[in-house]
Design a protein around this motif. Structure first.
Motif, PDB file in Angstrom:
ATOM      1  N   GLU A 207       0.840  -1.204   0.000  1.00 56.29           N
ATOM      2  CA  GLU A 207       0.000   0.000   0.000  1.00 56.29           C
ATOM      3  C   GLU A 207       0.873   1.251   0.000  1.00 56.29           C
ATOM      4  O   GLU A 207       0.583   2.236  -0.695  1.00 56.29           O
ATOM      5  CB  GLU A 207      -0.921   0.019   1.237  1.00 56.29           C
ATOM      6  CG  GLU A 207      -1.978  -1.046   1.254  1.00 56.29           C
ATOM      7  CD  GLU A 207      -3.091  -0.831   0.239  1.00 56.29           C
ATOM      8  OE1 GLU A 207      -3.132   0.225  -0.421  1.00 56.29           O
ATOM      9  OE2 GLU A 207      -3.927  -1.735   0.092  1.00 56.29           O
ATOM     10  N   GLN A 208       1.935   1.214   0.771  1.00 56.67           N
ATOM     11  CA  GLN A 208       2.857   2.355   0.842  1.00 56.67           C
ATOM     12  C   GLN A 208       3.466   2.614  -0.533  1.00 56.67           C
ATOM     13  O   GLN A 208       3.490   3.741  -1.011  1.00 56.67           O
ATOM     14  CB  GLN A 208       3.952   2.073   1.861  1.00 56.67           C
ATOM     15  CG  GLN A 208       4.982   3.189   1.970  1.00 56.67           C
ATOM     16  CD  GLN A 208       6.052   2.903   3.007  1.00 56.67           C
ATOM     17  OE1 GLN A 208       6.179   1.777   3.504  1.00 56.67           O
ATOM     18  NE2 GLN A 208       6.824   3.900   3.354  1.00 56.67           N
ATOM     19  N   LYS A 209       3.919   1.540  -1.146  1.00 53.40           N
ATOM     20  CA  LYS A 209       4.575   1.664  -2.455  1.00 53.40           C
ATOM     21  C   LYS A 209       3.593   2.206  -3.495  1.00 53.40           C
ATOM     22  O   LYS A 209       3.932   3.095  -4.278  1.00 53.40           O
ATOM     23  CB  LYS A 209       5.085   0.292  -2.881  1.00 53.40           C
ATOM     24  CG  LYS A 209       6.043   0.341  -4.052  1.00 53.40           C
ATOM     25  CD  LYS A 209       6.558  -1.051  -4.382  1.00 53.40           C
ATOM     26  CE  LYS A 209       7.370  -1.015  -5.669  1.00 53.40           C
ATOM     27  NZ  LYS A 209       7.809  -2.336  -6.092  1.00 53.40           N
ATOM     28  N   GLU A 210       2.358   1.687  -3.475  1.00 49.78           N
ATOM     29  CA  GLU A 210       1.357   2.129  -4.462  1.00 49.78           C
ATOM     30  C   GLU A 210       1.022   3.601  -4.296  1.00 49.78           C
ATOM     31  O   GLU A 210       0.887   4.337  -5.289  1.00 49.78           O
ATOM     32  CB  GLU A 210       0.066   1.314  -4.308  1.00 49.78           C
ATOM     33  CG  GLU A 210       0.062   0.081  -5.170  1.00 49.78           C
ATOM     34  CD  GLU A 210      -1.269  -0.668  -5.159  1.00 49.78           C
ATOM     35  OE1 GLU A 210      -1.276  -1.803  -5.643  1.00 49.78           O
ATOM     36  OE2 GLU A 210      -2.283  -0.120  -4.654  1.00 49.78           O
ATOM     37  N   ALA A 211       0.860   4.029  -3.044  1.00 50.53           N
ATOM     38  CA  ALA A 211       0.534   5.439  -2.792  1.00 50.53           C
ATOM     39  C   ALA A 211       1.682   6.342  -3.255  1.00 50.53           C
ATOM     40  O   ALA A 211       1.465   7.386  -3.870  1.00 50.53           O
ATOM     41  CB  ALA A 211       0.245   5.662  -1.312  1.00 50.53           C
ATOM     42  N   GLU A 212       2.924   5.922  -2.966  1.00 50.51           N
ATOM     43  CA  GLU A 212       4.092   6.703  -3.408  1.00 50.51           C
ATOM     44  C   GLU A 212       4.124   6.806  -4.918  1.00 50.51           C
ATOM     45  O   GLU A 212       4.338   7.881  -5.479  1.00 50.51           O
ATOM     46  CB  GLU A 212       5.382   6.007  -2.961  1.00 50.51           C
ATOM     47  CG  GLU A 212       5.922   6.482  -1.641  1.00 50.51           C
ATOM     48  CD  GLU A 212       7.250   5.813  -1.278  1.00 50.51           C
ATOM     49  OE1 GLU A 212       7.430   5.528  -0.086  1.00 50.51           O
ATOM     50  OE2 GLU A 212       8.063   5.579  -2.184  1.00 50.51           O
ATOM     51  N   GLN A 213       3.896   5.672  -5.577  1.00 51.13           N
ATOM     52  CA  GLN A 213       3.931   5.637  -7.047  1.00 51.13           C
ATOM     53  C   GLN A 213       2.844   6.511  -7.643  1.00 51.13           C
ATOM     54  O   GLN A 213       3.070   7.214  -8.635  1.00 51.13           O
ATOM     55  CB  GLN A 213       3.777   4.203  -7.560  1.00 51.13           C
ATOM     56  CG  GLN A 213       4.992   3.321  -7.302  1.00 51.13           C
ATOM     57  CD  GLN A 213       6.252   3.866  -7.960  1.00 51.13           C
ATOM     58  OE1 GLN A 213       6.250   4.303  -9.106  1.00 51.13           O
ATOM     59  NE2 GLN A 213       7.346   3.889  -7.219  1.00 51.13           N
ATOM     60  N   ASP A 214       1.658   6.476  -7.043  1.00 53.44           N
ATOM     61  CA  ASP A 214       0.558   7.317  -7.528  1.00 53.44           C
ATOM     62  C   ASP A 214       0.921   8.795  -7.404  1.00 53.44           C
ATOM     63  O   ASP A 214       0.682   9.590  -8.315  1.00 53.44           O
ATOM     64  CB  ASP A 214      -0.730   7.043  -6.734  1.00 53.44           C
ATOM     65  CG  ASP A 214      -1.481   5.830  -7.247  1.00 53.44           C
ATOM     66  OD1 ASP A 214      -2.292   5.272  -6.495  1.00 53.44           O
ATOM     67  OD2 ASP A 214      -1.254   5.442  -8.415  1.00 53.44           O
ATOM     68  N   ALA A 215       1.479   9.151  -6.265  1.00 57.87           N
ATOM     69  CA  ALA A 215       1.853  10.557  -6.043  1.00 57.87           C
ATOM     70  C   ALA A 215       2.898  10.986  -7.078  1.00 57.87           C
ATOM     71  O   ALA A 215       2.783  12.051  -7.698  1.00 57.87           O
ATOM     72  CB  ALA A 215       2.387  10.752  -4.626  1.00 57.87           C
ATOM     73  N   LEU A 216       3.912  10.152  -7.278  1.00 57.27           N
ATOM     74  CA  LEU A 216       4.980  10.498  -8.226  1.00 57.27           C
ATOM     75  C   LEU A 216       4.430  10.583  -9.653  1.00 57.27           C
ATOM     76  O   LEU A 216       4.789  11.490 -10.406  1.00 57.27           O
ATOM     77  CB  LEU A 216       6.095   9.451  -8.168  1.00 57.27           C
ATOM     78  CG  LEU A 216       6.925   9.419  -6.877  1.00 57.27           C
ATOM     79  CD1 LEU A 216       7.835   8.196  -6.839  1.00 57.27           C
ATOM     80  CD2 LEU A 216       7.749  10.689  -6.710  1.00 57.27           C
ATOM     81  N   ALA A 217       3.560   9.650 -10.005  1.00 59.06           N
ATOM     82  CA  ALA A 217       2.992   9.640 -11.369  1.00 59.06           C
ATOM     83  C   ALA A 217       2.161  10.890 -11.628  1.00 59.06           C
ATOM     84  O   ALA A 217       2.022  11.318 -12.779  1.00 59.06           O
ATOM     85  CB  ALA A 217       2.127   8.395 -11.560  1.00 59.06           C
ATOM     86  N   ASN A 218       1.628  11.494 -10.552  1.00 60.39           N
ATOM     87  CA  ASN A 218       0.831  12.711 -10.694  1.00 60.39           C
ATOM     88  C   ASN A 218       1.657  13.979 -10.500  1.00 60.39           C
ATOM     89  O   ASN A 218       1.109  15.065 -10.333  1.00 60.39           O
ATOM     90  CB  ASN A 218      -0.346  12.690  -9.711  1.00 60.39           C
ATOM     91  CG  ASN A 218      -1.425  11.727 -10.167  1.00 60.39           C
ATOM     92  OD1 ASN A 218      -1.917  11.824 -11.291  1.00 60.39           O
ATOM     93  ND2 ASN A 218      -1.779  10.780  -9.318  1.00 60.39           N
TER      94      ASN A 218
ATOM     95  N   TYR B 213       6.845  10.623  -0.513  1.00 62.72           N
ATOM     96  CA  TYR B 213       7.324   9.849   0.638  1.00 62.72           C
ATOM     97  C   TYR B 213       6.286   9.890   1.752  1.00 62.72           C
ATOM     98  O   TYR B 213       5.932   8.859   2.345  1.00 62.72           O
ATOM     99  CB  TYR B 213       8.661  10.410   1.118  1.00 62.72           C
ATOM    100  CG  TYR B 213       9.111   9.847   2.452  1.00 62.72           C
ATOM    101  CD1 TYR B 213       8.929  10.556   3.641  1.00 62.72           C
ATOM    102  CD2 TYR B 213       9.696   8.584   2.531  1.00 62.72           C
ATOM    103  CE1 TYR B 213       9.314  10.024   4.859  1.00 62.72           C
ATOM    104  CE2 TYR B 213      10.083   8.057   3.756  1.00 62.72           C
ATOM    105  CZ  TYR B 213       9.893   8.789   4.909  1.00 62.72           C
ATOM    106  OH  TYR B 213      10.275   8.265   6.127  1.00 62.72           O
TER     107      TYR B 213
ATOM    108  N   ALA C  21       3.109  10.716   1.484  1.00 56.20           N
ATOM    109  CA  ALA C  21       1.851  10.094   1.034  1.00 56.20           C
ATOM    110  C   ALA C  21       1.931   8.583   1.253  1.00 56.20           C
ATOM    111  O   ALA C  21       0.972   7.954   1.698  1.00 56.20           O
ATOM    112  CB  ALA C  21       1.607  10.410  -0.448  1.00 56.20           C
TER     113      ALA C  21
ATOM    114  N   ALA D 102       4.024  14.746  -8.107  1.00 54.56           N
ATOM    115  CA  ALA D 102       4.427  15.207  -6.775  1.00 54.56           C
ATOM    116  C   ALA D 102       5.942  15.119  -6.634  1.00 54.56           C
ATOM    117  O   ALA D 102       6.590  14.318  -7.310  1.00 54.56           O
ATOM    118  CB  ALA D 102       3.763  14.339  -5.709  1.00 54.56           C
TER     119      ALA D 102
END
Lengths: 235, 81
Positions: free
Chosen positions: B45-56, B64, B66, B58
């Motif tokens: 979940e941590q990794k997915e949230a980080e990836q989503d933030a970066l892809a958008n 980090y 997020a 952030a």
């Protein structure tokens, strides 16, 4: 455009150079954005929506004199502690921001470490011939870009600033500035800092602060630190 | 008769001790299995949230935190369950 900047600055500065210091309160609005709905992580979507709901509870302060400024978040409460935290994070605020005429620094003080982070915000503004009245001040529009290179891609986020030459100090929210007037409204992508209150020529003016015992790093160094923490926590 | 009673009591007592010991071991094993299940799920979940933030778009700093927030919320959810 540089000539236009100088003309506007001189026209207003000559009449209003008596503004020596001030204190501005800014509100925060976080809007949804394209891409949030398609995010994979339900926690990310949920927490971002909490950030949107709680943004209105955050109050930012900009204190300035003719040489420097400090921008910080006033302590407060949101609907819940989590929402307040998410709004802070997603506003782009990293810590108290110190600006002078040459540099912009954010004082980062959390689990990543304690540093003065040298920040690059918008450098090349385009001055637009558009005006609007903000809190009784005539403001002019400027547009630019805020570039983020986060390892996944290079993102050019649109920036719109409304600056007021009547307050001839080149500062603004969250480290943005270098315009021929104080920025009273700033939008970076879906994040909006709007003015709530303007106080000028205070009896107790802002005094420039020094952070001599804090190490200064730049964005690439803090990114390496974050990568290191990420790798360590997953081993 | 006395021998029979005594034997019966001994068997019951012995079985009780043996079962108690077994229960304790089972308890340990169950706890260990729960830890193994929770940690990878919340890490993901941590990794997915980080990836989503970066892809958008952030910054790493925002992504980090997020991710850290997602991990914390995931752990809270699983501990309630």
């Amino acid at each position: 455009m540089n000539v236009l900047k100088i003309v506007i600055y001189l026209f207003f500065a000559s009449g209003f150079s008596q503004i020596k210091n001030g204190r501005i309160e800014y509100s925060l609005v976080i809007d949804s954005f394209e891409g949030l709905k398609n995010s994979k992580s339900t926690y990310y979507k949920s927490n971002y929506n909490k950030a949107i709901e709680n943004a209105k509870y955050l109050n930012f302060i900009l204190e300035f004199n003719n040489e420097s400024s400090a921008f910080y978040l006033e302590q407060g409460l949101g609907l819940d502690d989590g929402g307040y935290f998410y709004a802070k994070i997603h506003s782009g605020y990293m810590g108290k921001v110190f600006q002078n005429l040459d540099f912009t620094y954010a004082l980062v003080n959390n689990e990543i470490g304690k540093f003065l982070l040298k920040r690059e915000t918008t450098k090349d503004w385009e001055l637009i011939n558009e005006t609007k009245n903000i809190n009784g001040f005539l403001c002019y529009k400027a547009v630019g870009e805020f570039v983020i290179n986060n390892g996944v891609g290079v993102f050019h986020h649109p920036v719109i600033a409304w600056y007021c030459p009547k307050i001839p100090n080149s500062f603004g929210p969250n480290g943005f500035g270098k315009l021929p007037g104080l920025i009273l409204e700033l939008q970076v992508k879906n994040i909006l800092f709007g003015v709530r209150k303007v106080e000028l020529n205070l009896d107790k003016p802002y005094l420039s602060e020094k952070n001599e015992n804090v190490k200064t790093i730049d964005e690439s160094e803090i990114n390496k630190l974050i990568d290191k923490i990420d790798r360590t926590s997953k081993n | 008769m006395k021998k029979l009673v005594f034997t019966g009591l001994a068997v019951v007592a012995f079985s009780g001790v043996a079962m108690a010991w077994t229960r304790e071991v089972k308890g340990e094993m169950i706890d260990k299995k729960a830890e193994e299940v929770v940690s990878p799920t919340c890490d993901q979940e941590q990794k997915e949230a980080e990836q989503d933030a970066l892809a958008n778009g952030a910054s790493k700093f925002e992504a980090y935190f997020a991710g850290a927030a997602a991990w914390g919320d995931c752990m809270k959810t699983l501990s309630f369950n």
